[in-house]
Design an enzyme around this catalytic site. Structure first.
Site, PDB file in Angstrom:
ATOM      1  N   GLY A 102       0.314  -5.017   0.826  1.00  0.00           N
ATOM      2  CA  GLY A 102      -0.535  -4.961  -0.192  1.00  0.00           C
ATOM      3  C   GLY A 102      -0.367  -5.582  -1.340  1.00  0.00           C
ATOM      4  CB  ALA A 130      -0.849   0.014   1.100  1.00  0.00           C
ATOM      5  CD  GLU A 180      -2.724  -7.941   2.109  1.00  0.00           C
ATOM      6  OE1 GLU A 180      -2.247  -6.684   1.995  1.00  0.00           O
ATOM      7  OE2 GLU A 180      -3.325  -8.252   3.095  1.00  0.00           O
ATOM      8  CD  GLU A 219       1.054  -6.332   5.294  1.00  0.00           C
ATOM      9  OE1 GLU A 219       2.089  -7.017   5.536  1.00  0.00           O
ATOM     10  OE2 GLU A 219       0.510  -6.074   4.170  1.00  0.00           O
TER      11      GLU A 219
HETATM   12  N1  3HC Z   1       4.678   3.415   0.104  1.00  0.00           N
HETATM   13  C1  3HC Z   1       5.102   4.727  -0.178  1.00  0.00           C
HETATM   14  N2  3HC Z   1       6.597   4.926  -0.353  1.00  0.00           N
HETATM   15  C2  3HC Z   1       7.208   3.885  -0.114  1.00  0.00           C
HETATM   16  C3  3HC Z   1       6.899   2.420  -0.160  1.00  0.00           C
HETATM   17  C4  3HC Z   1       5.394   2.437   0.419  1.00  0.00           C
HETATM   18  N3  3HC Z   1       4.822   1.257   0.358  1.00  0.00           N
HETATM   19  N4  3HC Z   1       7.920   1.800   0.187  1.00  0.00           N
HETATM   20  C5  3HC Z   1       8.893   2.392  -0.222  1.00  0.00           C
HETATM   21  N5  3HC Z   1       8.717   3.602  -0.452  1.00  0.00           N
HETATM   22  C6  3HC Z   1       9.477   4.858  -0.760  1.00  0.00           C
HETATM   23  C7  3HC Z   1      10.611   5.184   0.370  1.00  0.00           C
HETATM   24  O1  3HC Z   1      10.119   6.176   1.162  1.00  0.00           O
HETATM   25  C8  3HC Z   1      11.589   5.811  -0.424  1.00  0.00           C
HETATM   26  O2  3HC Z   1      11.291   7.158  -0.799  1.00  0.00           O
HETATM   27  P1  3HC Z   1      12.331   8.106  -0.976  1.00  0.00           P
HETATM   28  O3  3HC Z   1      13.332   7.822  -2.128  1.00  0.00           O
HETATM   29  O4  3HC Z   1      11.800   9.605  -1.092  1.00  0.00           O
HETATM   30  O5  3HC Z   1      13.037   8.178   0.284  1.00  0.00           O
HETATM   31  C9  3HC Z   1      11.457   4.898  -1.783  1.00  0.00           C
HETATM   32  O6  3HC Z   1      10.213   4.418  -1.810  1.00  0.00           O
HETATM   33  C10 3HC Z   1      12.687   3.793  -1.982  1.00  0.00           C
HETATM   34  O7  3HC Z   1      12.513   3.212  -0.677  1.00  0.00           O
HETATM   35  P2  3HC Z   1      13.854   2.294  -0.330  1.00  0.00           P
HETATM   36  O8  3HC Z   1      14.757   3.367  -0.061  1.00  0.00           O
HETATM   37  O9  3HC Z   1      13.327   1.587   1.119  1.00  0.00           O
HETATM   38  O10 3HC Z   1      14.379   1.340  -1.192  1.00  0.00           O
HETATM   39  P3  3HC Z   1      14.955   0.041  -1.371  1.00  0.00           P
HETATM   40  O11 3HC Z   1      15.162  -0.459  -2.702  1.00  0.00           O
HETATM   41  O12 3HC Z   1      15.935   0.092  -0.286  1.00  0.00           O
HETATM   42  O13 3HC Z   1      13.640  -1.016  -0.759  1.00  0.00           O
HETATM   43  C11 3HC Z   1      11.550  -1.780  -0.549  1.00  0.00           C
HETATM   44  C12 3HC Z   1      12.742  -1.199  -1.390  1.00  0.00           C
HETATM   45  C13 3HC Z   1      11.996  -3.310  -0.014  1.00  0.00           C
HETATM   46  C14 3HC Z   1      10.222  -2.002  -1.364  1.00  0.00           C
HETATM   47  C15 3HC Z   1      11.389  -1.035   0.723  1.00  0.00           C
HETATM   48  O14 3HC Z   1      10.887   0.491   0.265  1.00  0.00           O
HETATM   49  C16 3HC Z   1      10.211  -1.678   1.651  1.00  0.00           C
HETATM   50  O15 3HC Z   1      10.332  -2.225   2.475  1.00  0.00           O
HETATM   51  N6  3HC Z   1       8.942  -0.736   1.423  1.00  0.00           N
HETATM   52  C17 3HC Z   1       7.911  -1.037   2.556  1.00  0.00           C
HETATM   53  C18 3HC Z   1       7.243  -2.106   2.220  1.00  0.00           C
HETATM   54  C19 3HC Z   1       6.169  -2.300   3.063  1.00  0.00           C
HETATM   55  O16 3HC Z   1       5.968  -2.252   4.354  1.00  0.00           O
HETATM   56  N7  3HC Z   1       4.830  -2.818   2.232  1.00  0.00           N
HETATM   57  C20 3HC Z   1       3.851  -2.991   3.337  1.00  0.00           C
HETATM   58  C21 3HC Z   1       2.942  -1.344   3.245  1.00  0.00           C
HETATM   59  S1  3HC Z   1       1.500  -1.569   4.222  1.00  0.00           S
HETATM   60  C22 3HC Z   1       0.286  -2.465   3.327  1.00  0.00           C
HETATM   61  O17 3HC Z   1       0.603  -2.968   2.328  1.00  0.00           O
HETATM   62  C23 3HC Z   1      -0.939  -2.816   4.019  1.00  0.00           C
HETATM   63  C24 3HC Z   1      -1.797  -3.597   3.283  1.00  0.00           C
HETATM   64  O18 3HC Z   1      -1.713  -4.872   3.830  1.00  0.00           O
HETATM   65  C25 3HC Z   1      -3.118  -3.100   2.962  1.00  0.00           C
END
Ligand code: 3HC
Ligand code: NAI
Length: 699
Positions: A99, A60, A102, A122
């Site tokens: 997400g 998400a 998912e 998450e």
């Molecule tokens: N939403 C918005 N922005 C995000 C994001 C997300 N889910 N994931 C990463 N970003 C952004 C970061 O803030 C960063 O922004 P910036 O360049 O402006 O600082 C940019 O994307 C790059 O991120 P990273 O520096 O972390 O890049 P990496 O290549 O090192 O890692 C990744 C990539 C493994 C995808 C890592 O970003 C990550 O783990 N992201 C989060 C994943 C996550 O937690 N997903 C679950 C979200 S909650 C959800 O999905 C709820 C659902 O169940 C309903």
């Protein structure tokens, strides 16, 4: 266009293209809905869902959290996906997370590149999968795997995911053509529309007792955290409710988590860690210097750990010691540490050997002539550091970066011993260096911009979270730690037992209490540092009299079997020691302190307020770039609970006025100068402004 739909003969192809990580923003959800409507109504025989750029959907869009949801919601998109009237296949590269995974689970089939990984992280944001993850995963894997995967929040490789039934096919070669071939195979074989929502839960024998036991264990592993327990509730619900009821149950728990302070704090931590490496005002044209070979001086506690960090990241290291004996001792310790990792099953013997082979030892400075970066980790003595940097100045090639791992010493003074102060920087790792994620990058007056950019980029490359700090005694972390440690000492002399202080802080969520940490690090370190101070620098004699008395009685901490606690020589198990209480009482009597009972609330408040007050000073002086950097330092380097966001986030949540009033009260009550409220805190409270207002006005 963030989502496109096109035809390749009998296949419909949906491509998500929303850099950098294809997060499920409103535009992506809308685009997916539109593409699915097209696919539903055309004569395609199957549909492929894939992503452009470096990864599959990473989840998400976290930047949309806390705002009203714009339709279509992810749940609506998922419903449309799973209900599609023809096979839909997710083709995964990079990472399918949260997400994003998912979404893939709502496709009828999933294929992936061998280098891909999937996960439901998450929980790391104080959330649970809110788009069916807790209901669909256990239908494929059974409850045990689902519990471990979702409460752990770790990624798993495509191959492992295939072994668990989460991925149907791992495809070698370029993903898109291989996925097209796989889709055609499914069409030819008249593969059914395999909807996970229609699968029944596999028989597992996982009953109510097993869930309760899991909850109890989890309570210890993820102490104080709410989301992991709610994840167990959801997976348990999957075993007893219908799919739709389970989905509704998950949705309610997700909404509760989203509204929680813990999730707000963890989301703050997520963005804070990603913001920290950015250097304010740095010209975007500045390029980091290439780093292909690193030298490390001193193979002691820190030098050995730092050598492992680089070797683990594939960077060759030359480790330099004073003499062969010291070198062999250091190399043997590195070997032992790799051996422990192998014995725990966390690393193969082959990989451990390859990493160790990247570390070569030397006692000759000339061996550092080709190093692109040298990190000094010798004794914490300005004289020794001066000698080392003069020598480095002689032998290192032009353009080599010369870094010091000093904890407290003046990096400007160290830089001044060389003819190239612009190449000198602090790179302050935390112990154990191969485990702790924090790296303080210390900018001296003359440090060149490209040297800073290199240290930041390199920090990320070796898996650390780099934070920029200015020069002062203790930089960000240790400067604040001093105030925190002092409060622990004062609480003791005023009447709190070490056990009470440690219990209060671990109950708050700190990884360890301050006195147990002291015993672990060794009480002699601080003692020696204090010996070098003048009486005026030492300040109030009450402050360290207990620590000094313990050291003078040979109680140096874990290494001598006794410090604030007593330790079993074999198991290192910790027990209370009545002798310590006697030492404390004797010191209180000697210094005329009337002991009293301290409440848990007072102890907690004094420790937190000490950190916060110093944090405000550090921010105002420009030693830290941002409040969130201070939080990162404390969460990644000092065991502050990430689900509380760090001391500065905690201060903002509590309210600056409340923080200010509490500090003022302590100042009035104790009359101690160190409780004078930080000027910035006072100013913000009098102006009624928040920290974020102040920060955005500065940028
Ligand atoms: N939403 C918005 N922005 C995000 C994001 C997300 N889910 N994931 C990463 N970003 C952004 C970061 O803030 C960063 O922004 P910036 O360049 O402006 O600082 C940019 O994307 C790059 O991120 P990273 O520096 O972390 O890049 P990496 O290549 O090192 O890692 C990744 C990539 C493994 C995808 C890592 O970003 C990550 O783990 N992201 C989060 C994943 C996550 O937690 N997903 C679950 C979200 S909650 C959800 O999905 C709820 C659902 O169940 C309903
Ligand atoms: P240590 O005493 O374990 O190791 C220092 C090593 O440097 C010894 O092996 C010694 O033989 C070697 N050495 C001394 N002079 C040398 C020289 N001229 N040339 C080559 N080698 C030399 O010390 P530790 O704990 O590793 O600390 C090193 C530095 O890291 C200090 O500046 C310390 O303040 C800093 N630091 C220490 C942390 C800790 O928790 N121990 C945490 C972060 C920084």
């Amino acid at each position: 266009m963030t989502v496109t739909y096109h035809r390749e003969q009998e296949l419909g192809i949906i491509t998500v293209d929303n850099p950098p990580v294809n997060a499920l923003s409103h535009a992506v959800r809308q685009g997916l809905n539109d593409a699915l409507a097209q696919a539903r109504n055309d004569d395609s025989e199957a549909v492929l869902l894939l992503c452009a750029g470096r990864t599959f959907v990473a989840g998400a869009d976290i930047t949309e959290f806390g705002k009203p949801v714009q339709q279509p919601s992810l749940q609506q998109v998922n419903e449309a996906l799973e209900s599609l009237n023809k096979p839909i296949i997710a083709a995964i590269h990079g990472t399918a997370l949260g997400g994003g995974f998912e979404l893939a689970l709502c496709c009828h089939y999933r294929c992936a590149s061998p280098s891909a990984a999937v996960g439901l992280p998450e929980v790391n944001l104080g959330l649970l999968p809110g788009a069916g993850g807790t209901q669909r995963v256990p239908r494929l894997t059974g409850p045990q795997v689902a519990l471990d995967m979702i409460t752990g929040g770790q990624k798993i490789t495509a191959t492992d995911a295939a072994g668990l039934g989460l991925i149907d096919r791992v495809l070698e070669g370029e993903l898109k053509p291989a996925a097209i071939a796989y889709a055609r195979e499914l069409i030819t074989g008249r593969a059914p529309l395999r909807r996970i929502r229609d699968l029944s839960m596999p028989a597992s024998g996982f009953d109510q007792n097993a869930f309760d036991e899991y909850r109890e264990q989890l309570g210890k592993r993820k102490r104080g955290q709410q989301a992991p327990q709610k994840i167990v509730d959801c997976i348990e619900a999957a075993t007893r409710l219908t799919f739709d009821e389970g989905l509704a149950f998950e949705r309610e728990r997700f909404t509760e988590c989203m509204a929680s302070e813990q999730s707000a704090a963890l989301r703050h931590t997520f963005f804070a860690e990603r913001t920290a490496p950015k250097i304010r005002g740095l010209d975007t044209a500045v390029q980091p210097r290439p780093i292909n070979r690193v030298g490390i001086i001193g193979a002691g506690t820190m030098g050995g750990g730092i050598a492992m960090v680089f070797a683990n990241a594939g960077i060759p290291v030359t480790l330099l010691e004073l003499n062969d004996e010291g070198l062999q001792r250091g190399l043997a310790l590195i070997g032992k540490n790799y051996g422990i990792t192998v014995s725990k099953g966390k690393l193969s013997e082959q990989e451990a050997a390859a990493r160790q082979a990247r570390i070569s030892g030397s006692t000759e400075y000339e061996s550092l002539a080709d190093a692109d970066l040298v990190i000094e980790a010798v004794f914490e003595s300005m004289d020794v550091k001066r000698q080392v940097f003069s020598k480095l100045d002689e032998v290192c090639k032009p353009g080599a970066i010369l870094a010091t791992n000093t904890s407290y010493l003046d990096v400007n003074e160290i830089a001044a011993t060389t003819t190239r102060p612009e190449d000198v920087v602090g790179m302050h790792f935390f112990s154990p260096a191969n485990v702790m994620r924090l790296l303080e990058v210390v900018r001296a007056d003359k440090t060149a911009d490209d040297v800073l950019a290199t240290a930041m980029a390199l920090g990320k490359r070796i898996g650390k979270v780099p934070v920029l700090a200015g020069v002062c005694y203790g930089f960000i972390g240790n400067r604040m730690l001093r105030q925190y440690g002092r409060e622990a000492q004062l609480c003791m002399i005023e009447g709190a037992a070490p056990e009470q202080i440690d219990r209060v802080l671990t109950s708050f969520g700190m990884a360890m209490g301050p006195l147990a940490v002291g015993d672990l690090a060794g009480l002699d370190i601080g003692y020696k540092a204090r010996q070098a101070l003048t009486a005026e620098q030492k300040g109030d004699p009450r402050t360290y009299c207990i620590a000094d008395a313990l050291v003078e009685q040979g109680r140096l901490g874990q290494k001598t079997g006794a410090g604030y606690y007593r330790y079993d020589p074999q198991t290192r198990a910790r027990t209370s020691d009545p002798e310590v209480l006697e030492i404390i009482q004797a010191q209180a009597a000697q210094h005329g302190v009337q002991q009293r009972e301290l409440s848990d609330g007072e102890i907690l408040d004094r420790h937190l307020l000490a950190l916060i007050n110093e944090g405000f000073r550090i921010l105002e002086e420009g030693i830290a770039q941002r409040a969130s950097d201070i939080d990162v330092v404390y969460v990644c380097g000092y065991g502050f609970p990430s689900y509380r966001g760090g001391p500065m986030f905690h201060a903002s949540q509590r309210g600056l006025k409340n923080v200010y009033d509490s500090i003022l009260k302590l100042q009035k009550h104790t009359g101690e100068a160190h409780w004078a409220p930080a000027p910035l805190l006072k100013q913000l409270v009098s102006e009624g402004r928040s920290l974020s207002d102040w920060e955005s006005d500065r940028t």
